[in-house]
Design a protein around this motif. Structure first.
Motif, short mmCIF file in Angstrom:
data_model
loop_
_atom_site.label_atom_id
_atom_site.label_comp_id
_atom_site.label_asym_id
_atom_site.label_seq_id
_atom_site.Cartn_x
_atom_site.Cartn_y
_atom_site.Cartn_z
N PHE A 161 0.93 -1.28 -0.05
CA PHE A 161 0.01 0.23 -0.04
C PHE A 161 1.01 1.25 -0.09
O PHE A 161 1.74 1.51 0.79
CB PHE A 161 -0.81 0.11 1.28
CG PHE A 161 -1.79 0.99 1.28
CD1 PHE A 161 -3.13 0.92 0.88
CD2 PHE A 161 -1.58 2.49 1.85
CE1 PHE A 161 -3.96 2.10 0.98
CE2 PHE A 161 -2.35 3.49 2.07
CZ PHE A 161 -3.51 3.43 1.29
N HIS A 195 -2.87 2.09 -3.98
CA HIS A 195 -2.39 3.68 -3.83
C HIS A 195 -3.49 4.64 -3.29
O HIS A 195 -4.78 4.31 -3.47
CB HIS A 195 -2.18 4.22 -5.24
CG HIS A 195 -1.17 3.48 -5.88
ND1 HIS A 195 0.17 3.76 -5.80
CD2 HIS A 195 -1.32 2.44 -6.73
CE1 HIS A 195 0.94 2.88 -6.77
NE2 HIS A 195 -0.15 2.13 -7.21
N ARG A 255 -4.55 6.69 0.63
CA ARG A 255 -4.28 7.45 1.80
C ARG A 255 -4.40 6.46 3.21
O ARG A 255 -5.55 5.89 3.18
CB ARG A 255 -5.18 8.74 2.34
CG ARG A 255 -5.29 9.66 1.04
CD ARG A 255 -3.71 10.33 0.79
NE ARG A 255 -3.95 11.13 -0.49
CZ ARG A 255 -4.15 12.45 -0.80
NH1 ARG A 255 -4.58 13.21 0.20
NH2 ARG A 255 -4.16 12.86 -2.12
N ALA A 303 -5.17 6.29 7.32
CA ALA A 303 -5.57 7.40 8.28
C ALA A 303 -4.43 7.92 9.29
O ALA A 303 -4.75 9.32 9.11
CB ALA A 303 -6.46 6.23 9.34
N LEU A 357 -7.38 -4.47 2.67
CA LEU A 357 -6.62 -3.51 3.13
C LEU A 357 -7.39 -3.35 4.75
O LEU A 357 -8.42 -3.46 5.10
CB LEU A 357 -7.12 -2.11 2.76
CG LEU A 357 -6.33 -2.17 1.32
CD1 LEU A 357 -6.72 -0.90 0.73
CD2 LEU A 357 -4.95 -2.01 1.41
N GLY A 360 -8.65 1.86 7.95
CA GLY A 360 -7.86 2.89 7.94
C GLY A 360 -6.99 3.14 6.81
O GLY A 360 -6.33 4.41 6.48
N TYR A 361 -7.03 2.27 5.99
CA TYR A 361 -6.36 2.16 4.73
C TYR A 361 -7.32 2.43 3.54
O TYR A 361 -8.22 1.42 3.26
CB TYR A 361 -5.28 1.08 4.45
CG TYR A 361 -4.40 0.95 5.57
CD1 TYR A 361 -3.08 1.50 5.05
CD2 TYR A 361 -4.46 0.66 6.69
CE1 TYR A 361 -1.90 1.40 5.78
CE2 TYR A 361 -3.21 0.82 7.57
CZ TYR A 361 -2.05 1.12 7.13
OH TYR A 361 -1.00 1.08 8.08
N GLU A 362 -7.50 3.62 2.88
CA GLU A 362 -8.28 3.73 1.56
C GLU A 362 -7.46 3.82 0.34
O GLU A 362 -6.84 4.65 0.22
CB GLU A 362 -9.02 5.15 2.04
CG GLU A 362 -10.08 5.17 3.08
CD GLU A 362 -11.10 3.80 2.79
OE1 GLU A 362 -11.45 4.00 1.44
OE2 GLU A 362 -11.74 3.33 3.57
N ALA A 363 -7.72 2.91 -0.46
CA ALA A 363 -7.14 2.96 -1.70
C ALA A 363 -7.98 3.70 -2.93
O ALA A 363 -9.14 2.91 -2.81
CB ALA A 363 -6.96 1.31 -2.15
N ASP A 364 -7.50 4.38 -3.36
CA ASP A 364 -8.20 5.05 -4.73
C ASP A 364 -8.15 4.16 -5.92
O ASP A 364 -8.64 4.52 -6.86
CB ASP A 364 -8.23 6.36 -4.54
CG ASP A 364 -6.75 6.87 -4.61
OD1 ASP A 364 -6.03 6.41 -5.52
OD2 ASP A 364 -6.27 7.54 -3.89
#
Ligand SMILES: [Mn+2]
Ligand SMILES: [Mn+2]
Ligand SMILES: [Zn+2]
Ligand SMILES: [Zn+2]
Lengths: 158, 158
Positions: free
Chosen positions: A102, A141, A143, A145, B127, B130-134
């Motif tokens: 990630f 890819h 963000r 937290a 994921l 807290g992990y946000e993948a776009d």
DNA sequence: AACAGTAATTAGAATTATTCCAATTACAAG
DNA sequence: CTTGTAATTGGAATAATTCTAATTACTGTT
């Protein structure tokens, strides 16, 4: 102040390293120890330059060429993975379990994400007949937290 | 011999291009047309250098800097994807549908592999909180069968 | 211990893909 | 036609990595 052995390889890692090197007909050396040790000690996917500065603390005369050589050796021996993102400098990861990465856009940091075997198999089924994948690479890819205290990895494993 | 327009953009593609450029406050130019056209005409994931030689046939005075500039512009406009493999030269892909890439070790060729939306969603569920993948990037590495007649892509889509 | 053969390390040059720069050229609007 | 801005250009600059041609360090033998 830190002793000369503050980053010494744990016995298990040392054995793993010496074994792999032996199997490839290569010698165990102080530099290879130090570099593998530095990767295990701080698993934040450092670049060769970063490994260079970290390892200079224990071996002040080491050259960047040697760092590149040793890292390549570790990759060849299957002890370390090279991780690429776009055209950025290659980063190095000693996590041997099957995992994805990630990439946090905000911080540039890279986190390991466990990748279960059955997911890998499922993905390989996406391939049309005639395409045989022996490996795959998955990168996310986005963000993370990241509250005040930042964790170094999403999962911890070797 | 081939006419000056043998690689002219199909009307639909031309509109797509001009639209995207306009939306980004950029001009439609001959070079951008040619380069986008060359990517659509032969979807084999060429490098900037390869695009350069292809496009020189129609615009013999174009510079490599312009090719890099135009490719970057197309990527920024979301019309083209940059595809990286290890430290190799970046390759360019005009396939706008969600897809993965299969890298043939033997030939170095890259093939598109359709990536269904639900698979993408499933993967993002790997994921931790807290992990946000776009976005995600999936690459397969291996060998393709490749009988006498070699196909250029595993799937055909735009 | 001296020797020989090979592997590892080194500093610096070379390479490669890409980006930057400063100067020109092409447009678009008024 | 001006004037302002964007696009293009050739060449210099950059950055990561690899290569080269020594030097140094080991590992086994004499
Ligand atoms: Mn100690
Ligand atoms: Mn015509
Ligand atoms: Zn990793
Ligand atoms: Zn593609």
């Amino acid at each position: 102040m830190a002793s000369k052995h503050s980053h010494a390889l744990p016995r298990a890692a040392k054995e793993l390293l010496d074994d792999a090197l032996a199997r490839h007909g290569l010698r165990g050396t102080r530099h290879r120890d130090l570099i593998f040790g530095s990767l295990l000690a701080r698993r934040d996917h450092p670049t060769a330059e970063e490994v260079f500065v970290r390892v200079k603390a224990m071996a002040p005369t080491i050259s960047l060429a040697t760092v590149y050589n040793c890292l390549e050796t570790l990759v060849q021996c299957g002890l370390v993975r090279a991780v690429n993102h776009e055209r950025d400098a290659t980063r190095y990861c000693p996590n041997l379990s099957e995992h994805a990465h990630f990439h946090d856009r905000r911080t540039g940091r890279i986190y390991d994400v466990d990748l279960p075997e059955d997911v890998v198999e499922r993905l390989k089924e996406l391939l049309p007949k005639g395409y045989e994948a022996d490996s795959l690479e998955l990168n996310f890819h986005g963000r993370s937290a990241m509250e005040k205290g930042r964790a170094e990895k999403a999962t911890a494993s070797t």
